[in-house]
Every structure is written in C-alpha cells, then in structure tokens.
Design an enzyme around this catalytic site. Structure first.
Site, PDB file in Angstrom:
ATOM      1  N   HIS A   1      -4.720  -7.137   2.884  1.00 26.16           N
ATOM      2  CA  HIS A   1      -6.320  -6.615   2.746  1.00 26.16           C
ATOM      3  C   HIS A   1      -6.862  -6.274   4.320  1.00 26.16           C
ATOM      4  CE1 HIS A   1     -10.438  -6.060   1.371  1.00 26.16           C
ATOM      5  NE2 HIS A   1     -10.915  -7.118   2.084  1.00 26.16           N
TER       6      HIS A   1
ATOM      7  N   GLY B   1     -13.456  -6.561  -1.374  1.00 33.33           N
ATOM      8  CA  GLY B   1     -13.697  -5.267  -1.864  1.00 33.33           C
ATOM      9  C   GLY B   1     -13.510  -4.053  -1.008  1.00 33.33           C
TER      10      GLY B   1
ATOM     11  N   PRO C   1     -13.764  -2.499   4.318  1.00 30.91           N
ATOM     12  CA  PRO C   1     -14.100  -3.632   4.932  1.00 30.91           C
ATOM     13  C   PRO C   1     -14.280  -3.243   6.461  1.00 30.91           C
ATOM     14  CG  PRO C   1     -12.105  -4.084   3.897  1.00 30.91           C
ATOM     15  CD  PRO C   1     -12.634  -2.543   3.637  1.00 30.91           C
TER      16      PRO C   1
ATOM     17  N   ASP D   1      -4.938 -12.853  -7.234  1.00 27.01           N
ATOM     18  CA  ASP D   1      -5.273 -13.147  -8.672  1.00 27.01           C
ATOM     19  C   ASP D   1      -6.189 -12.446  -9.403  1.00 27.01           C
ATOM     20  OD1 ASP D   1      -7.950 -13.405  -7.167  1.00 27.01           O
ATOM     21  OD2 ASP D   1      -7.759 -15.685  -7.274  1.00 27.01           O
TER      22      ASP D   1
ATOM     23  N   ASP E   1      -9.583  -9.874  -4.284  1.00 26.18           N
ATOM     24  CA  ASP E   1      -9.495 -10.269  -2.932  1.00 26.18           C
ATOM     25  C   ASP E   1     -10.057 -11.920  -2.891  1.00 26.18           C
ATOM     26  OD1 ASP E   1      -8.832  -7.727  -2.198  1.00 26.18           O
ATOM     27  OD2 ASP E   1     -10.796  -6.986  -1.682  1.00 26.18           O
TER      28      ASP E   1
ATOM     29  N   ASN F   1     -19.882  11.271   5.984  1.00 29.69           N
ATOM     30  CA  ASN F   1     -20.369  10.191   5.459  1.00 29.69           C
ATOM     31  C   ASN F   1     -21.811  10.078   5.373  1.00 29.69           C
ATOM     32  OD1 ASN F   1     -17.864   9.229   4.567  1.00 29.69           O
ATOM     33  ND2 ASN F   1     -17.635   8.296   6.316  1.00 29.69           N
TER      34      ASN F   1
END
Length: 225
Positions: A77, A86, A89, A108, A112, A205
């Site tokens: 991650h 999520g 980052p 799991d 994250d 963006n």
C-alpha cells in the site's frame, strides 16, 4: 513436484509490474498468474497458491479468497498505515499533513487494515506535487517488498497489529477535493497544499468553474537558490 513457492499476483501499476517482474526472475518462486479483474479471482481457488501478492489491485478481495493461500495474502500500500487507508494516499499525505510512506501488510476483510509486516517512511517537501510524491511512494513499495520478501518466504517475518486510529479516504473524497469553490475562503498555504497535491500531469484534477466555463489548475513550486 516443484519446491518453488507458488504465488498468484494481483493488480498492475508501475510498482506492481516491478515487483511482479522481480518475483518472476527470482529463483525458488513460481508466479502462476497475474490477475487484474475481479472475475479472475476464481483462479486463486483453482491453483491454491502458497501466497497471493497484491500491488495496485483495484478490487476488494473477498474472504473466501483470502482464506485460500497457506502463507497468506500480502498487499503493498502506498501509504504509511494506519494513515491514508483507501484511495490516493499521495494526495492525502499532502492535504492532511499525515506521514507518507509505503506499507507491506497482510490483507483481511477490511480495506488496508491487516497486520503490518513492515513500513518505510518517505520524506516530503513543500515543493512536492501529487505526482512527485506518488513516484517516490512507488519506489518505496518496491524497495520494501524486496527487503522483506526473503523473511516472509522463510516464515520468519514478524507482524504488528494496526492501531485503530488512522485516516481513510474514498475515491469520492478525491473527486470532491478536485472541485474548487470560487467563494470558499482558506489560508494560502492550505490552498497551495491542495493544488500541489492534485497536480499530476498529464491528468486534469483540480478545476474551477467560472461563468459557465471550467478551468483546470496545476501548480509548480520551486525552492529558491
């Protein structure tokens, strides 16, 4: 029967491809497949690999797949967990002034939140953009995996449970961040942080709409000599 460690790899982005290629070239490892879609996950059930390794995979892996690999499911991650779980980052490290870095963790049922194998912090600078930080986070992910894979393969890794605190952002949060309200008041530093976090050429963006027209905004900040 081969004694190679069998892996199914999930995802693809620049860091993911570099990790995937490194594993494919490594002695004692057999990467059975590279999966990029949710529908392909059924092959994990068919092949029963020892590990699933994920980097850049954009789908949540269901519990019935997570339980298959005997060695577990690992994820890279591009955030310093538990901060910035999520999406995006790199953006939120700048906007929220939270630690930036990469994390190797077990997957799991939540996003994250699994036990951490290792983290690698990445320094930030006011001249950073979302793109420049993203590139360093990708490098950190690759370095982190290469450093810790041998101990994972040997079953000698140590893990740490994630603290309950931390931060989480959805893709919707990023989309809301992109729209600049011409009537909103904020400190200059806060505005610049937002704009540089969203600067990621060639993508558009940050935008503002004035008199029925949309304008895209990037920034470039240079340190004075």
């Amino acid at each position: 029967m081969s004694d190679d460690t069998e892996i199914v790899f999930l995802g693809i982005n620049d860091a993911g491809m570099r990790v995937y290629n490194w594993l494919c070239d490594r002695n004692g490892v057999f990467v059975r497949s590279l999966l990029t879609t949710r529908e392909q996950l059924s092959s994990v059930r068919e092949t029963q690999p020892e590990f699933v390794v994920s980097c850049g995979y954009s789908h949540i892996v269901p519990d019935d797949i997570l339980s298959i690999p005997s060695g577990g499911c690992l994820n890279l991650h591009p955030g310093y967990l538990p901060y910035n779980r999520g999406a995006n980052p790199n953006v939120w490290s700048i906007v929220d002034d939270t630690p930036a870095g990469a994390t190797l963790h077990y997957m799991d049922e939540s996003l994250d939140t699994g036990d951490i194998v290792a983290r690698k912090g990445v320094s930030t600078d006011f001249a950073d953009t979302g793109k420049s930080l993203h590139q360093r986070l990708e490098d950190a992910q690759v370095e982190l995996f290469k450093q810790h894979w041998p101990e994972i393969e040997a079953g000698e890794e140590s893990v740490t449970a994630q603290p309950e605190e931390g931060t989480y952002h959805r893709t919707d949060d990023f989309e809301e961040l992109c729209e600049l309200n011409p009537d909103e008041e904020m400190r200059v530093e806060e505005l610049l942080n937002r704009l540089r976090a969203l600067t990621f050429p060639p993508y558009d963006n940050a935008f503002i709409e004035l008199e029925g027209e949309r304008f895209y905004v990037d920034v470039e900040i240079e340190r004075a000599e």
